[in-house]
Motif scaffolding. Sequence first.
Motif, short mmCIF file in Angstrom:
data_model
loop_
_atom_site.label_atom_id
_atom_site.label_comp_id
_atom_site.label_asym_id
_atom_site.label_seq_id
_atom_site.Cartn_x
_atom_site.Cartn_y
_atom_site.Cartn_z
N LEU A 276 50.30 1.08 33.33
CA LEU A 276 51.66 1.25 33.84
C LEU A 276 52.04 0.15 34.83
CD1 LEU A 276 51.75 5.11 34.48
CD2 LEU A 276 52.68 3.87 32.52
N MET A 277 51.07 -0.47 35.48
CA MET A 277 51.35 -1.55 36.42
C MET A 277 51.86 -2.80 35.72
SD MET A 277 48.02 -1.21 38.93
CE MET A 277 47.48 0.42 39.45
N CYS A 278 51.62 -2.88 34.41
CA CYS A 278 52.07 -4.04 33.64
C CYS A 278 53.55 -3.88 33.29
CB CYS A 278 51.22 -4.19 32.38
SG CYS A 278 49.46 -4.45 32.71
N ASP A 279 54.17 -4.96 32.87
CA ASP A 279 55.61 -4.95 32.58
C ASP A 279 55.92 -4.46 31.17
OD1 ASP A 279 56.67 -6.47 35.07
OD2 ASP A 279 54.99 -7.68 34.36
N LEU A 280 55.03 -4.73 30.23
CA LEU A 280 55.20 -4.31 28.84
C LEU A 280 53.85 -3.80 28.35
CD1 LEU A 280 56.62 -7.48 29.07
CD2 LEU A 280 57.75 -6.54 27.08
N ARG A 281 53.90 -2.87 27.40
CA ARG A 281 52.67 -2.28 26.90
C ARG A 281 52.74 -2.17 25.38
NH1 ARG A 281 53.94 -0.81 31.64
NH2 ARG A 281 55.85 0.07 30.72
N ILE A 282 51.69 -2.68 24.70
CA ILE A 282 51.48 -2.51 23.27
C ILE A 282 50.15 -1.80 23.11
CG2 ILE A 282 51.12 -3.73 21.09
CD1 ILE A 282 52.78 -6.00 22.12
N ALA A 283 50.05 -0.89 22.15
CA ALA A 283 48.80 -0.16 21.98
C ALA A 283 48.36 -0.16 20.53
CB ALA A 283 48.93 1.27 22.47
N ALA A 284 47.06 -0.09 20.34
CA ALA A 284 46.49 0.15 19.01
C ALA A 284 46.74 1.60 18.62
CB ALA A 284 44.99 -0.15 19.03
N GLU A 285 46.80 1.84 17.32
CA GLU A 285 47.16 3.17 16.81
C GLU A 285 46.25 4.28 17.33
OE1 GLU A 285 49.11 1.79 12.52
OE2 GLU A 285 46.96 2.27 12.67
N GLY A 286 44.99 3.98 17.57
CA GLY A 286 44.07 5.03 18.02
C GLY A 286 44.02 5.24 19.52
N ALA A 287 44.82 4.52 20.27
CA ALA A 287 44.78 4.65 21.73
C ALA A 287 45.25 6.03 22.16
CB ALA A 287 45.65 3.57 22.38
N ARG A 288 44.64 6.53 23.23
CA ARG A 288 45.06 7.80 23.81
C ARG A 288 45.26 7.60 25.31
NH1 ARG A 288 45.24 11.84 20.51
NH2 ARG A 288 45.41 13.34 22.20
N PHE A 289 46.05 8.50 25.88
CA PHE A 289 46.45 8.36 27.27
C PHE A 289 46.36 9.71 27.96
CE2 PHE A 289 48.62 5.40 24.54
CZ PHE A 289 48.52 4.18 25.19
N ALA A 290 46.18 9.68 29.28
CA ALA A 290 46.24 10.91 30.06
C ALA A 290 46.40 10.57 31.53
CB ALA A 290 45.00 11.77 29.87
N GLU A 291 47.34 11.24 32.19
CA GLU A 291 47.43 11.21 33.66
C GLU A 291 46.59 12.40 34.12
OE1 GLU A 291 49.31 9.29 37.10
OE2 GLU A 291 48.56 8.76 35.13
N SER A 292 45.28 12.19 34.11
CA SER A 292 44.32 13.29 34.06
C SER A 292 43.77 13.73 35.41
CB SER A 292 43.14 12.87 33.17
OG SER A 292 42.54 11.69 33.69
N PHE A 293 44.31 13.26 36.49
CA PHE A 293 43.72 13.52 37.81
C PHE A 293 43.63 15.02 38.12
CE2 PHE A 293 45.69 9.36 37.86
CZ PHE A 293 44.68 8.57 38.37
N ILE A 294 44.63 15.78 37.71
CA ILE A 294 44.64 17.20 38.04
C ILE A 294 43.46 17.92 37.39
CG2 ILE A 294 46.09 18.00 36.10
CD1 ILE A 294 47.60 19.70 38.26
N ARG A 295 42.96 17.41 36.27
CA ARG A 295 41.81 18.02 35.61
C ARG A 295 40.55 17.93 36.44
NH1 ARG A 295 43.11 15.08 29.94
NH2 ARG A 295 40.91 14.55 30.08
#
Length: 268
Positions: free
Chosen positions: A125-144
């Motif tokens: 998120l600190m970057c200006d633009l983001r491209i991802a590979a199809e298998g990429a996954r994400f999580a704002e996981s701190f609460i876990r």
Amino acid sequence: MNAEHPELVWEREGAVVVLRLNRPETRNMISVPLTDALVQACARINADLSIKCAVLTAAGDIFCAGGNLKAMRNREHHFAGNPAEIRSYYDQGVQRLARAFSAVEVPIVAAVNGPAIGAGLDLALMCDLRIAAEGARFAESFIRLGLVSAAGGSWLLQRLVGPAVAAELTLTGDDFDAARALQLGILSQVVPPQDLMPCAMALAQRIARHPAHAVRLNKRLLRESLTGSLDSTLALAASFQGIAQHTEDHHEAVAAALDRRQPRYSNK
């Protein structure tokens, strides 16, 4: 010419720099050496006006797994000490990344090659633009893990997806895939894994074909516009335009357009 760091590889292709997280055996987790290396790379980019764009990616099949769970369990590094000491560790540690990336004058394209979890998502998120590979996954996981986002994600995510979606992602901690990240506007492209770096480099080169000063001034204006009023943004834009119109590359761009030829920029 390539310069290698144990945690980070620096590669130069013309006016584009590739920064590659280089600890796949640790899932490219955020560490003190990696933080130091990234902060130093940001300063190095700013010092070289011939650099017009950067691409951030990672070795292996994971972009960044975030924090070190073993260090959390063992209460080591910035998980050690009393509350005041931990606050200071964050301020002088991982939070330097958000400040350093915010201060980088050229656009940074994140090429997310795999999972970006917790502080790994925040790094993207600190970057200006983001491209991802199809298998990429994400999580704002701190609460876990019973934690809060202390690397900058609470500030960055809301500005990208809006308060309601940011609240959902933060308060559930749920994983989401590249397709949803694209739908939410976190990503601008999702591509097959083999096409990730070619597409990221093509995007970076499309940016880097323009005058260096114009690239840097436009990025700064976009960033400042996020938090400034309309009047303050217009005033800043007028000031930047005064600078831009006195650069040699602006005059060359106009001349090339009139002559119907490719411009020859000098970064002046």
